[in-house]
Write a protein that holds these residues in place. Structure first.
Motif, PDB file in Angstrom:
ATOM      1  N   GLY A 175       0.804  -1.216   0.000  1.00 22.97           N
ATOM      2  CA  GLY A 175       0.000   0.000   0.000  1.00 22.97           C
ATOM      3  C   GLY A 175       0.832   1.259   0.000  1.00 22.97           C
ATOM      4  O   GLY A 175       0.306   2.350   0.228  1.00 22.97           O
ATOM      5  N   ASP A 176       2.133   1.158  -0.271  1.00 24.58           N
ATOM      6  CA  ASP A 176       3.007   2.333  -0.305  1.00 24.58           C
ATOM      7  C   ASP A 176       2.874   3.060  -1.635  1.00 24.58           C
ATOM      8  O   ASP A 176       2.887   2.433  -2.700  1.00 24.58           O
ATOM      9  N   PHE A 177       2.793   4.400  -1.563  1.00 22.80           N
ATOM     10  CA  PHE A 177       2.836   5.233  -2.759  1.00 22.80           C
ATOM     11  C   PHE A 177       4.256   5.761  -2.925  1.00 22.80           C
ATOM     12  O   PHE A 177       4.864   6.267  -1.979  1.00 22.80           O
ATOM     13  N   ILE A 178       4.775   5.640  -4.160  1.00 22.53           N
ATOM     14  CA  ILE A 178       6.159   5.982  -4.462  1.00 22.53           C
ATOM     15  C   ILE A 178       6.178   6.845  -5.717  1.00 22.53           C
ATOM     16  O   ILE A 178       5.547   6.506  -6.724  1.00 22.53           O
ATOM     17  N   TYR A 201       9.954  15.612  -9.611  1.00 19.99           N
ATOM     18  CA  TYR A 201       8.860  14.893 -10.260  1.00 19.99           C
ATOM     19  C   TYR A 201       8.388  15.751 -11.428  1.00 19.99           C
ATOM     20  O   TYR A 201       7.858  16.845 -11.243  1.00 19.99           O
ATOM     21  N   ILE A 202       8.590  15.266 -12.632  1.00 25.73           N
ATOM     22  CA  ILE A 202       8.279  16.053 -13.818  1.00 25.73           C
ATOM     23  C   ILE A 202       6.806  15.942 -14.181  1.00 25.73           C
ATOM     24  O   ILE A 202       6.227  16.811 -14.811  1.00 25.73           O
ATOM     25  N   GLY A 203       6.171  14.876 -13.750  1.00 25.81           N
ATOM     26  CA  GLY A 203       4.789  14.614 -14.140  1.00 25.81           C
ATOM     27  C   GLY A 203       4.757  13.544 -15.204  1.00 25.81           C
ATOM     28  O   GLY A 203       5.711  13.373 -15.967  1.00 25.81           O
ATOM     29  N   PRO A 204       3.689  12.775 -15.267  1.00 23.46           N
ATOM     30  CA  PRO A 204       3.648  11.670 -16.222  1.00 23.46           C
ATOM     31  C   PRO A 204       3.556  12.157 -17.666  1.00 23.46           C
ATOM     32  O   PRO A 204       2.785  13.067 -17.968  1.00 23.46           O
ATOM     33  N   PRO A 205       4.354  11.601 -18.586  1.00 22.85           N
ATOM     34  CA  PRO A 205       4.204  11.942 -20.006  1.00 22.85           C
ATOM     35  C   PRO A 205       2.908  11.350 -20.543  1.00 22.85           C
ATOM     36  O   PRO A 205       2.605  10.185 -20.319  1.00 22.85           O
ATOM     37  N   MET A 206       2.116  12.151 -21.242  1.00 22.80           N
ATOM     38  CA  MET A 206       0.788  11.725 -21.680  1.00 22.80           C
ATOM     39  C   MET A 206       0.731  11.381 -23.168  1.00 22.80           C
ATOM     40  O   MET A 206      -0.186  10.712 -23.615  1.00 22.80           O
ATOM     41  N   GLU A 207       1.689  11.871 -23.948  1.00 20.63           N
ATOM     42  CA  GLU A 207       1.696  11.543 -25.371  1.00 20.63           C
ATOM     43  C   GLU A 207       3.127  11.649 -25.901  1.00 20.63           C
ATOM     44  O   GLU A 207       3.939  12.426 -25.401  1.00 20.63           O
ATOM     45  N   ARG A 222      11.075   7.953  -4.608  1.00 24.67           N
ATOM     46  CA  ARG A 222      10.844   8.649  -3.337  1.00 24.67           C
ATOM     47  C   ARG A 222       9.518   8.184  -2.761  1.00 24.67           C
ATOM     48  O   ARG A 222       8.468   8.370  -3.361  1.00 24.67           O
ATOM     49  N   ARG A 223       9.585   7.539  -1.585  1.00 25.19           N
ATOM     50  CA  ARG A 223       8.375   7.028  -0.945  1.00 25.19           C
ATOM     51  C   ARG A 223       7.611   8.181  -0.299  1.00 25.19           C
ATOM     52  O   ARG A 223       8.159   8.955   0.474  1.00 25.19           O
ATOM     53  N   LEU A 224       6.310   8.273  -0.608  1.00 29.88           N
ATOM     54  CA  LEU A 224       5.466   9.311  -0.015  1.00 29.88           C
ATOM     55  C   LEU A 224       4.819   8.850   1.280  1.00 29.88           C
ATOM     56  O   LEU A 224       4.641   9.633   2.217  1.00 29.88           O
ATOM     57  N   GLY A 225       4.415   7.591   1.343  1.00 30.30           N
ATOM     58  CA  GLY A 225       3.708   7.077   2.512  1.00 30.30           C
ATOM     59  C   GLY A 225       2.715   6.014   2.102  1.00 30.30           C
ATOM     60  O   GLY A 225       2.725   5.513   0.974  1.00 30.30           O
ATOM     61  N   THR A 226       1.815   5.690   3.022  1.00 26.44           N
ATOM     62  CA  THR A 226       0.890   4.567   2.834  1.00 26.44           C
ATOM     63  C   THR A 226      -0.451   5.022   2.259  1.00 26.44           C
ATOM     64  O   THR A 226      -0.712   6.215   2.090  1.00 26.44           O
ATOM     65  N   ASN A 227      -1.306   4.043   1.993  1.00 26.61           N
ATOM     66  CA  ASN A 227      -2.676   4.319   1.557  1.00 26.61           C
ATOM     67  C   ASN A 227      -3.648   4.355   2.739  1.00 26.61           C
ATOM     68  O   ASN A 227      -4.848   4.142   2.562  1.00 26.61           O
TER      69      ASN A 227
END
Length: 703
Positions: free
Chosen positions: A379-382, A648-654, A396-401
């Motif tokens: 349940g870890d968000f990374i 964190y650049i953000g997810p590439p979408m296209e 980079r680990r942010l924490g749990t759900n």
């Protein structure tokens, strides 16, 4: 009308009346009790109350006494609560019945206390075996699955007692597994100290939640006749403990397995974690544990349409919502963001990875790039970030759900902050197990410390008999269990439940929340219940009124020479054609693209070479004392002179998408190759270009 105690009948005035208020325990914590009333300060009444009015008494004053109220055919047992004593003007009392009877007697007792005091101080314990090795044979049988007859508890590894070595965190374990449970005397570590511990140390089973509920009422003298936690999937929930000395002697004390909360706190925990309540009949000494969601979906038990005297008054509440949380005070349990909504506002979407996919991060086989990921087994968000110095990907680990459930879609709220501590799921010896904090010792001193008394409420769900798991059985807060096969292929088995607020909402709170969101309509009126029904009025079952389902809230009745009904109130439980509900959060579409490092240094150096080639050739000719046969640009290296962290650049979408451009300062070293006329040897030469502006960005390409 009679009011009787073990000390005799109480004197009542001719016009004496007592108004009883019954409540639905889901909707009120006041219990079932009378409104305050005054009894005469007669000599008999003072004697019945053991002369509690005297200030010169040698024994403690009493403020409650067991009593029985009889009015015609109706008899109610409970407790008389003494509020105020006037030597001449009278004695002010209230009468607590049903669940209030139990609460008033036991609410402040600790679970550990009542389990130790059971059976005249002998305690609730198991003496099945006369040796530690006998117990371990039995517990290993439970763990492996060869023994299936044990109904009270189970056993599996949990991480405890972390320590650091070279800035790395390592865990120890209770119920450690190494081809079987590790239990014989050995050396264990606590920080920098190594200690020799006896046989049985580090072993402690875990009570199933449904058995803890049943046993708690059993030691209080009640029988649980209905228990929602005894049915699957709730029957798999267990209550953890971090006791390390439970079985250093061959007696299993259940007081070592239970949390240190009071009875009242435990029942409050069941309400706020699962929206479950105890429906108590103190006359029959029985208890039913029911869920509010089941109550809202249940068939009405009676039709009160013909019993309503006059009309029902309707009230419409402001829109409200439930807010759910559990404690995240164990190290590593903190959530990635306060709410899931806030996390998605920042990152748009996430990709849930099983263990096979998670293990490939940073390798050529990685399937997803540059986005928020969730490791399903923990349940870890990374966050997968890019280095602004090298372009390399980092984690980079942010924490749990373990988010709060709060959709922020109403002005009013009903908060249910559960008092259990959520355990993070951690890696331990190639397993994933819950981490539950420091060791506890209830029978021995530890490094000179006194025996512990504290034990938090910590829950996980048990899984077992899943082909391919490392452990025969284990515990998790998550919905996914990692399976690891011999060919090193790992994926997850899915369980029916997870124990964090977002998951629990769907099972235990959704219907109730929709009542609140849709302006919770309440109806109030006088219901003329017949005596037979009034004797044991069920406040935890829906009623039918004009073909509509109602949930009881409160009901008043007055006992005097006869019984008369007062006002009753209900919640209208229905789904409207335009009902509002919490929409699921859409994590977005998964796009399999990656960012590729892009900068203008190559173009800068090429332009620089065109502008400086002739100058450098002249300079080298002068240095060598002979003309050059040839000169060429070879390569360049650089070093940023400013400091910029990973980002964190953000997810590439296209494909072809370009990130924002960042301007940085760098020193560039240009490498030149040249050959002097008449020589066959190629020589190296370099020139440094200081403090240049460099533009960098990232471009999305298809994986």
């Amino acid at each position: 009308m009679k009011l009787t105690t073990a000390n005799g009948h109480l004197d009542l005035p001719k016009d004496f009346a007592m108004t009883m208020r019954r409540t639905n325990p889901f909707l009120s914590d006041e219990g079932d009790a009378s409104l305050p009333c005054t009894l005469p300060a007669s000599a008999n009444n003072k004697a019945v109350f053991e002369h509690t009015e005297r200030i010169d008494r040698s024994t403690r004053h009493v403020n409650k006494i067991a009593a029985s109220l009889q009015c015609g055919p109706i008899t109610k047992n409970g407790q008389l609560i003494i509020d105020t004593v006037h030597r001449l003007d009278g004695i002010d009392v209230s009468f607590a019945i049903e669940n209030s009877d139990l609460y008033s007697q036991h609410k402040d007792k600790k679970l550990k206390e009542i389990f130790r005091d059971y059976n005249n101080g002998e305690g609730y314990k198991r003496t099945d075996f006369d040796s530690v090795s006998g117990w371990m044979t039995y517990l290993n049988g439970i763990f492996s699955g060869s023994i299936t007859t044990e109904t009270d508890f189970t056993i599996f590894p949990v991480a405890i007692a972390p320590y650091k070595d070279n800035d790395e965190t390592y865990y120890q374990a209770n119920n450690e597994y190494s081809g079987g449970l590790v239990w014989q005397k050995r050396t264990v570590r606590e920080g920098d100290i190594a200690m020799l511990v006896p046989d049985g140390y580090g072993i402690s089973p875990f009570l199933y939640l449904h058995r803890l509920v049943a046993l708690t009422f059993e030691v209080l003298g009640y029988t649980v006749v209905q228990n929602c936690f005894a049915a699957s999937p709730l029957s798999a929930i267990v209550v953890l403990n971090n006791s390390s000395d439970t079985l250093v002697k061959p007696v299993l004390h259940y007081a070592d397995l239970v949390p240190n909360c009071t009875v009242s706190e435990f029942l409050d925990f069941l309400l706020k974690k699962f929206h479950a309540q105890a429906k108590i009949d103190s006359t029959a000494k029985t208890v039913s544990i029911v869920l509010m969601e089941d109550l809202l979906s249940a068939t009405p038990t009676s039709d009160i349409t013909g019993m309503v005297n006059g009309d029902m008054e309707m009230a419409i509440s402001p829109s409200s919502r439930v807010v759910l949380s559990s404690k995240t005070d164990i190290e590593g349990a903190a959530y990635a963001e306060e709410t899931f909504d806030k996390l998605m506002e920042k990152y748009d979407f996430y990709v849930a990875l099983n263990e096979d996919e998670f293990g490939k991060i940073g390798t050529a086989q990685q399937a997803y790039f540059d986005c928020l990921i969730m490791r399903k087994a923990t349940g870890d968000f990374i966050v997968l970030e890019r280095s602004m110095s090298t372009g390399a990907q980092t984690q980079r680990r942010l924490g749990t759900n373990y988010f709060r459930y709060d959709r922020r879609n109403s002005d009013e709220t009903e908060q249910f902050d559960s008092d259990d501590s959520m355990p993070p799921m951690v890696d331990f010896a190639k397993m994933i197990i819950p981490f539950i904090g420091e060791r506890k010792h209830f029978h021995t001193s530890y490094l000179g410390s006194e025996a512990d008394t504290d034990q938090d409420i910590i829950l996980v769900q048990e899984y077992k008999n899943i082909t391919g798991t490392v452990l025969p059985r284990g515990g998790t807060t998550q919905k996914f269990v990692p399976l690891v096969y011999s060919q090193a292929h790992a994926y997850e088995a899915m369980l029916p439940l997870a124990l964090h607020p977002y998951e629990l909402y769907k099972t235990f709170w959704q219907r109730y929340n929709e009542l609140l969101l849709n302006y919770k309509v309440t109806l109030t009126g006088i219901v003329e219940y017949p005596l037979a029904e009034l004797m044991n009025l069920d406040m935890v079952s829906p009623k039918l009124y004009r073909n509509q389902k109602l949930i009881p809230m409160e009901s008043e009745s007055t006992f005097s020479g006869k019984v008369s009904n007062g006002e009753s109130s209900f919640i209208l439980a229905k789904t409207f054609a335009n009902s509002v509900s919490d929409e699921d959060i859409d994590p977005g579409q998964v796009v399999r693209l990656k960012w590729v490092w892009n900068d203008n240094m190559r173009e800068f150096v090429a332009e620089w070479w065109r502008a400086n080639e002739a100058r450098i050739e002249t300079q080298l000719t002068q240095m060598e004392g002979a003309p050059l046969e040839r000169i060429r640009f070879d390569n360049y290296t650089f070093q940023f002179t400013d400091n910029m962290p990973d980002a964190y650049i953000g997810p590439p979408m296209e494909a072809g998408q370009t990130s924002a451009t960042v301007v940085r300062r760098a020193n560039i070293v240009v490498n030149i190759k040249y050959v002097v006329e008449g020589s066959q040897t190629e020589k190296n030469w370099s020139e440094q270009i200081l403090d240049q502006q460099v533009s960098i960005s990232f471009t999305a390409v298809t994986y």
